[in-house]
Design an enzyme around this catalytic site. Structure first.
Site, mmCIF file in Angstrom:
data_model
loop_
_atom_site.group_PDB
_atom_site.id
_atom_site.type_symbol
_atom_site.label_atom_id
_atom_site.label_comp_id
_atom_site.label_asym_id
_atom_site.label_seq_id
_atom_site.Cartn_x
_atom_site.Cartn_y
_atom_site.Cartn_z
ATOM 1 N N SER A 1 39.035 63.440 20.852
ATOM 2 C CA SER A 1 37.974 62.216 21.094
ATOM 3 C C SER A 1 36.938 62.626 21.385
ATOM 4 O O SER A 1 36.286 64.085 21.851
ATOM 5 C CB SER A 1 39.157 61.471 22.207
ATOM 6 N N CYS A 2 35.995 61.731 21.294
ATOM 7 C CA CYS A 2 34.587 61.589 21.177
ATOM 8 C C CYS A 2 34.092 60.061 22.163
ATOM 9 O O CYS A 2 34.309 59.447 21.481
ATOM 10 C CB CYS A 2 33.877 62.145 20.520
ATOM 11 N N SER A 3 32.749 60.789 22.436
ATOM 12 C CA SER A 3 32.267 59.554 22.975
ATOM 13 C C SER A 3 31.793 58.799 21.820
ATOM 14 O O SER A 3 31.644 58.802 20.639
ATOM 15 C CB SER A 3 31.290 59.992 23.231
ATOM 16 N N SER B 1 29.130 58.174 18.798
ATOM 17 C CA SER B 1 29.265 58.411 17.992
ATOM 18 C C SER B 1 29.742 57.035 16.726
ATOM 19 O O SER B 1 30.150 57.867 15.036
ATOM 20 C CB SER B 1 30.184 59.350 17.838
#
Length: 280
Positions: A178-180, A183
């Site tokens: 997962s990421c911010s 994005s």
């Protein structure tokens, strides 16, 4: 004679580097990379010398923050939960390619300020070798702030870490990355809490109600571009009317599926080589 695989050698290098430290603060996200680093650090240095700092912001799910805190506690680490307001920073909310630099800069500075009086001398993140293959302005912020990436120093890739994490009994060895949520937005699209929440709600529906473990809802104004692995596209197409109706209720007037399927870092593909070089 004990035969060591290449992964054994890499892990041995990691252990040797950690063993040289007096103590360690880990910017801990709850992802597989930082979890593996935390596990090896705890085994090497002991829980009294390792601090897992878990950061929350408007650009990450509260659920991810809570799970990270719980997992770090379960592993026996000292845990410090912090918050930072990324949307309050105009340079981050502007969502330009350099916003990733400012985001990491804020992360590292917030951690350093929080632990300055506690005697911790080394801060590390969970960056891996794969991160060098994509556009990562945050690496500049890391170097400026003196943060170390021990997994990179041990030449570890995602595939390596999944194997080693499983061997070490780490429960989230196969966790989906997962990421911010930044994005999910095209560069130049200003980030607002309303738009961020719309993406969060849409991805939660697709992930929890429909069971798509890997999903991204890219936000193009009132159009949602849904990215799924190729193996899920036909199933999602069969549910297109339901998906479209649900996302409309959540604020997207239009829904489309990306025919190229899910790809991490997709928004970076629009950047030219010159644009990327201007930021490094």
């Amino acid at each position: 004679m004990i035969f060591m695989t290449s992964l054994d050698v890499k892990e041995s290098i990691l252990v040797d580097k950690l063993a040289q430290l007096d103590n360690l603060v880990i910017a801990y996200s709850g992802g597989i990379d930082s979890t593996y680093l935390l596990k090896i650090a705890l085994d090497t240095l002991g829980s009294d010398k390792v601090l897992a700092v878990v950061m929350n912001s408007e650009l990450f799910l509260d659920d991810e923050f809570n799970k990270a805190v719980d997992l770090a506690n379960d592993m026996g680490a000292q845990v410090l939960g912090l918050e930072m307001s990324e949307l309050a920073d105009a340079k981050i909310a502007a969502n330009t390619p350099k916003s990733w630099y400012y985001s990491k800069k804020l992360l590292y500075k917030t951690i350093k300020d929080a632990v300055a009086a506690d005697g911790f001398t080394t801060i590390a993140d969970g960056m891996i070798m794969d991160d060098n293959e994509d556009f990562r302005p945050g690496l500049i912020a890391r170097d400026e702030e003196g943060v170390r990436s021990f997994l990179q120093e041990a030449d570890l890739y995602k595939a390596d870490i999944r194997i080693l994490a499983k061997e070490n009994g780490i429960v989230n060895w196969n966790k989906v990355a997962s990421c911010s949520v930044a994005s999910r937005f095209p560069y130049g699209t200003r980030l607002t809490q309303t738009a961020v929440n719309r993406v969060f709600a849409s991805e939660k529906y697709l992930r929890e109600d429909l069971g798509y473990k890997t999903v991204r809802v890219r936000c193009h104004g009132d159009l949602a571009r849904v990215e799924l692995p190729e193996t899920d596209l036909q199933d999602a197409w069969d549910k297109k009317d339901e998906i479209s109706a649900t996302l409309r209720k959540l604020g997207f007037n239009y829904t489309t599926f990306d025919m190229q399927a899910f790809k991490s870092g997709r928004m970076n593909e629009v950047l030219s080589t010159d644009e990327k070089l201007a930021l490094v």
